[in-house]
Motif scaffolding. Sequence first.
Motif, PDB file in Angstrom:
ATOM      1  N   LEU A  15       5.941  -3.785   4.816  1.00 46.15           N
ATOM      2  CA  LEU A  15       4.587  -3.970   4.298  1.00 46.15           C
ATOM      3  C   LEU A  15       4.380  -2.935   3.197  1.00 46.15           C
ATOM      4  O   LEU A  15       4.658  -1.743   3.396  1.00 46.15           O
ATOM      5  CB  LEU A  15       3.584  -3.723   5.431  1.00 46.15           C
ATOM      6  CG  LEU A  15       2.159  -4.186   5.163  1.00 46.15           C
ATOM      7  CD1 LEU A  15       2.046  -5.662   5.577  1.00 46.15           C
ATOM      8  CD2 LEU A  15       1.151  -3.370   5.945  1.00 46.15           C
ATOM      9  N   PHE A  16       3.917  -3.368   2.043  1.00 51.22           N
ATOM     10  CA  PHE A  16       3.595  -2.441   0.957  1.00 51.22           C
ATOM     11  C   PHE A  16       2.074  -2.437   0.814  1.00 51.22           C
ATOM     12  O   PHE A  16       1.502  -3.309   0.162  1.00 51.22           O
ATOM     13  CB  PHE A  16       4.289  -2.879  -0.334  1.00 51.22           C
ATOM     14  CG  PHE A  16       4.104  -1.916  -1.492  1.00 51.22           C
ATOM     15  CD1 PHE A  16       4.404  -0.570  -1.358  1.00 51.22           C
ATOM     16  CD2 PHE A  16       3.644  -2.355  -2.719  1.00 51.22           C
ATOM     17  CE1 PHE A  16       4.246   0.318  -2.417  1.00 51.22           C
ATOM     18  CE2 PHE A  16       3.479  -1.476  -3.792  1.00 51.22           C
ATOM     19  CZ  PHE A  16       3.779  -0.139  -3.632  1.00 51.22           C
ATOM     20  N   PRO A  17       1.415  -1.477   1.487  1.00 51.69           N
ATOM     21  CA  PRO A  17      -0.053  -1.489   1.478  1.00 51.69           C
ATOM     22  C   PRO A  17      -0.652  -0.706   0.315  1.00 51.69           C
ATOM     23  O   PRO A  17      -0.060   0.259  -0.160  1.00 51.69           O
ATOM     24  CB  PRO A  17      -0.402  -0.806   2.814  1.00 51.69           C
ATOM     25  CG  PRO A  17       0.712   0.160   3.036  1.00 51.69           C
ATOM     26  CD  PRO A  17       1.935  -0.375   2.323  1.00 51.69           C
ATOM     27  N   ASP A  29       7.496  -2.004  -9.986  1.00 50.82           N
ATOM     28  CA  ASP A  29       8.834  -1.428  -9.853  1.00 50.82           C
ATOM     29  C   ASP A  29       9.200  -1.211  -8.370  1.00 50.82           C
ATOM     30  O   ASP A  29      10.306  -1.572  -7.933  1.00 50.82           O
ATOM     31  CB  ASP A  29       8.863  -0.100 -10.631  1.00 50.82           C
ATOM     32  CG  ASP A  29      10.098   0.718 -10.339  1.00 50.82           C
ATOM     33  OD1 ASP A  29      11.188   0.279 -10.736  1.00 50.82           O
ATOM     34  OD2 ASP A  29       9.978   1.798  -9.711  1.00 50.82           O
ATOM     35  N   ILE A  30       8.261  -0.662  -7.602  1.00 50.71           N
ATOM     36  CA  ILE A  30       8.538  -0.388  -6.177  1.00 50.71           C
ATOM     37  C   ILE A  30       8.753  -1.715  -5.425  1.00 50.71           C
ATOM     38  O   ILE A  30       9.671  -1.835  -4.604  1.00 50.71           O
ATOM     39  CB  ILE A  30       7.372   0.406  -5.523  1.00 50.71           C
ATOM     40  CG1 ILE A  30       7.187   1.774  -6.185  1.00 50.71           C
ATOM     41  CG2 ILE A  30       7.565   0.551  -4.008  1.00 50.71           C
ATOM     42  CD1 ILE A  30       8.271   2.803  -5.905  1.00 50.71           C
ATOM     43  N   ILE A  31       7.938  -2.709  -5.703  1.00 47.76           N
ATOM     44  CA  ILE A  31       8.048  -3.994  -4.997  1.00 47.76           C
ATOM     45  C   ILE A  31       9.391  -4.660  -5.322  1.00 47.76           C
ATOM     46  O   ILE A  31      10.097  -5.138  -4.438  1.00 47.76           O
ATOM     47  CB  ILE A  31       6.858  -4.922  -5.358  1.00 47.76           C
ATOM     48  CG1 ILE A  31       5.535  -4.289  -4.905  1.00 47.76           C
ATOM     49  CG2 ILE A  31       7.038  -6.312  -4.736  1.00 47.76           C
ATOM     50  CD1 ILE A  31       4.280  -4.917  -5.507  1.00 47.76           C
ATOM     51  N   LEU A  96       6.401   0.409   3.342  1.00 49.23           N
ATOM     52  CA  LEU A  96       7.025   0.862   2.095  1.00 49.23           C
ATOM     53  C   LEU A  96       5.965   1.597   1.278  1.00 49.23           C
ATOM     54  O   LEU A  96       4.837   1.113   1.139  1.00 49.23           O
ATOM     55  CB  LEU A  96       7.546  -0.361   1.333  1.00 49.23           C
ATOM     56  CG  LEU A  96       8.162  -0.166  -0.046  1.00 49.23           C
ATOM     57  CD1 LEU A  96       9.437   0.675   0.045  1.00 49.23           C
ATOM     58  CD2 LEU A  96       8.484  -1.525  -0.682  1.00 49.23           C
ATOM     59  N   ARG A  97       6.333   2.779   0.755  1.00 48.27           N
ATOM     60  CA  ARG A  97       5.403   3.520  -0.105  1.00 48.27           C
ATOM     61  C   ARG A  97       6.163   4.104  -1.285  1.00 48.27           C
ATOM     62  O   ARG A  97       7.365   4.370  -1.199  1.00 48.27           O
ATOM     63  CB  ARG A  97       4.731   4.666   0.664  1.00 48.27           C
ATOM     64  CG  ARG A  97       3.856   4.251   1.809  1.00 48.27           C
ATOM     65  CD  ARG A  97       2.576   3.562   1.417  1.00 48.27           C
ATOM     66  NE  ARG A  97       1.564   4.480   0.942  1.00 48.27           N
ATOM     67  CZ  ARG A  97       0.373   4.080   0.482  1.00 48.27           C
ATOM     68  NH1 ARG A  97       0.076   2.789   0.446  1.00 48.27           N
ATOM     69  NH2 ARG A  97      -0.509   4.958   0.064  1.00 48.27           N
ATOM     70  N   GLY A  98       5.449   4.316  -2.378  1.00 45.92           N
ATOM     71  CA  GLY A  98       6.050   4.922  -3.563  1.00 45.92           C
ATOM     72  C   GLY A  98       5.641   6.386  -3.662  1.00 45.92           C
ATOM     73  O   GLY A  98       4.524   6.745  -3.280  1.00 45.92           O
ATOM     74  N   LEU A  99       6.543   7.227  -4.142  1.00 46.26           N
ATOM     75  CA  LEU A  99       6.232   8.653  -4.327  1.00 46.26           C
ATOM     76  C   LEU A  99       6.365   9.010  -5.797  1.00 46.26           C
ATOM     77  O   LEU A  99       7.430   8.864  -6.390  1.00 46.26           O
ATOM     78  CB  LEU A  99       7.192   9.531  -3.525  1.00 46.26           C
ATOM     79  CG  LEU A  99       7.078   9.525  -2.005  1.00 46.26           C
ATOM     80  CD1 LEU A  99       8.149  10.427  -1.413  1.00 46.26           C
ATOM     81  CD2 LEU A  99       5.697   9.969  -1.550  1.00 46.26           C
ATOM     82  N   ARG A 100       5.253   9.509  -6.358  1.00 49.79           N
ATOM     83  CA  ARG A 100       5.266   9.865  -7.776  1.00 49.79           C
ATOM     84  C   ARG A 100       5.445  11.352  -8.004  1.00 49.79           C
ATOM     85  O   ARG A 100       6.061  11.780  -8.971  1.00 49.79           O
ATOM     86  CB  ARG A 100       3.933   9.453  -8.434  1.00 49.79           C
ATOM     87  CG  ARG A 100       3.819   8.000  -8.682  1.00 49.79           C
ATOM     88  CD  ARG A 100       2.404   7.626  -9.024  1.00 49.79           C
ATOM     89  NE  ARG A 100       1.539   7.730  -7.858  1.00 49.79           N
ATOM     90  CZ  ARG A 100       0.290   7.294  -7.800  1.00 49.79           C
ATOM     91  NH1 ARG A 100      -0.247   6.746  -8.866  1.00 49.79           N
ATOM     92  NH2 ARG A 100      -0.413   7.397  -6.704  1.00 49.79           N
ATOM     93  N   ASN A 101       4.871  12.142  -7.119  1.00 46.29           N
ATOM     94  CA  ASN A 101       4.781  13.590  -7.368  1.00 46.29           C
ATOM     95  C   ASN A 101       4.532  14.330  -6.049  1.00 46.29           C
ATOM     96  O   ASN A 101       4.334  13.701  -5.014  1.00 46.29           O
ATOM     97  CB  ASN A 101       3.651  13.856  -8.366  1.00 46.29           C
ATOM     98  CG  ASN A 101       2.384  13.143  -7.933  1.00 46.29           C
ATOM     99  OD1 ASN A 101       2.024  13.163  -6.750  1.00 46.29           O
ATOM    100  ND2 ASN A 101       1.725  12.480  -8.847  1.00 46.29           N
TER     101      ASN A 101
HETATM  102  P1  ADP Z   1      -3.871   3.465  -2.370  1.00 49.91           P
HETATM  103  O1  ADP Z   1      -5.225   2.884  -2.252  1.00 49.91           O
HETATM  104  O2  ADP Z   1      -3.079   3.527  -1.090  1.00 49.91           O
HETATM  105  O3  ADP Z   1      -3.811   4.737  -3.197  1.00 49.91           O
HETATM  106  P2  ADP Z   1      -2.480   2.241  -4.552  1.00 49.91           P
HETATM  107  O4  ADP Z   1      -2.688   0.830  -4.927  1.00 49.91           O
HETATM  108  O5  ADP Z   1      -2.952   3.276  -5.503  1.00 49.91           O
HETATM  109  O6  ADP Z   1      -3.137   2.344  -3.156  1.00 49.91           O
HETATM  110  O7  ADP Z   1      -0.944   2.532  -4.236  1.00 49.91           O
HETATM  111  C1  ADP Z   1      -0.175   1.807  -3.320  1.00 49.91           C
HETATM  112  C2  ADP Z   1       1.233   2.374  -3.266  1.00 49.91           C
HETATM  113  O8  ADP Z   1       1.810   2.315  -4.564  1.00 49.91           O
HETATM  114  C3  ADP Z   1       1.339   3.834  -2.849  1.00 49.91           C
HETATM  115  O9  ADP Z   1       2.498   4.009  -2.081  1.00 49.91           O
HETATM  116  C4  ADP Z   1       1.491   4.559  -4.154  1.00 49.91           C
HETATM  117  O10 ADP Z   1       2.170   5.792  -3.992  1.00 49.91           O
HETATM  118  C5  ADP Z   1       2.324   3.566  -4.912  1.00 49.91           C
HETATM  119  N1  ADP Z   1       2.172   3.747  -6.369  1.00 49.91           N
HETATM  120  C6  ADP Z   1       1.050   3.866  -7.062  1.00 49.91           C
HETATM  121  N2  ADP Z   1       1.309   4.044  -8.383  1.00 49.91           N
HETATM  122  C7  ADP Z   1       2.649   4.071  -8.500  1.00 49.91           C
HETATM  123  C8  ADP Z   1       3.568   4.263  -9.590  1.00 49.91           C
HETATM  124  N3  ADP Z   1       3.162   4.500 -10.836  1.00 49.91           N
HETATM  125  N4  ADP Z   1       4.877   4.187  -9.321  1.00 49.91           N
HETATM  126  C9  ADP Z   1       5.293   3.932  -8.074  1.00 49.91           C
HETATM  127  N5  ADP Z   1       4.507   3.798  -6.995  1.00 49.91           N
HETATM  128  C10 ADP Z   1       3.200   3.858  -7.206  1.00 49.91           C
END
Ligand code: ADP
Length: 162
Positions: A15-17, A29-31, A96-101
Motif C-alpha cells: 500500500l502506498f498511502p 517515481d516511487i510507484i 511503501l513509503r518514499g524518503l527524501r531527506n
Molecule cells: P502525506 O500526506 O503522507 O505527507 P504525501 O502525498 O505528501 O502524503 O506523500 C506520500 C508518500 O510519498 C510519502 O511516503 C512521501 O515520503 C512520498 N513522497 C512525497 N514526495 C516525494 C518525492 N518527491 N519523491 C519521493 N517520494 C515522495
Amino acid sequence: MRFLPSQEINMKRALFPGSFDPLTLGHYDIIKRGVTLFDEVIVAIGVNVEKKYMFSLEERKQFIEEAFADEPKIKVVTYKGLTVEFCKEKGVGFILRGLRNPADFEFEKAIAHTNRKLTEIETVFLLTAAKTSFISSSIVRDVIRNNGDYTKFVPKAVRVKQ
Ligand code: ADP
C-alpha cells in the motif's frame, strides 16, 4: 474478514498511502519502482476530514488513475482511519513509503515503529530519485497558487482546471 480469491493469497501487495494533493513526479517515481518489487501496488488516498485540500478526492484519484492507466499492477483506492487497519482488511502485507531527506526519515521512523507495534505489517522505504527528491505536493500547490509552471513537477495527467 474478507476471503481472498486463491490466486491472490500469495501475492505480495504494497500500500502506498498519502494525500497526493496532487500526485507529483516524486510519487510517480516511487510507484513505478514499487511495481518492480511487488505484485501489486495499491495507491491509497487517505481521507482526513480535518485537512483542507487543493484538489478534491475525485480529482486526486482521477490524476493517479490516468497517470497509471496502462499499468495493471497499480490500483487506486481511498480510505479512512488507520492505515494498518486498512491493510489488514485488504490482505496487504507491506506499506511503501518514499524518503527524501533526514526530516522524512525521522517522521517515517516513528510511524513505522508505531505500525509495527500495532501489527505485523512491514514498511518498505525507497530513497527518492535524486532528480525528484526536492519535489513536494505543498511546493507544487504554492507554484499553482502563484501561476507558475507546475507542469515541470507533475505527471501529464495532473492538470489544473482554468
Ligand atoms: P502525506 O500526506 O503522507 O505527507 P504525501 O502525498 O505528501 O502524503 O506523500 C506520500 C508518500 O510519498 C510519502 O511516503 C512521501 O515520503 C512520498 N513522497 C512525497 N514526495 C516525494 C518525492 N518527491 N519523491 C519521493 N517520494 C515522495
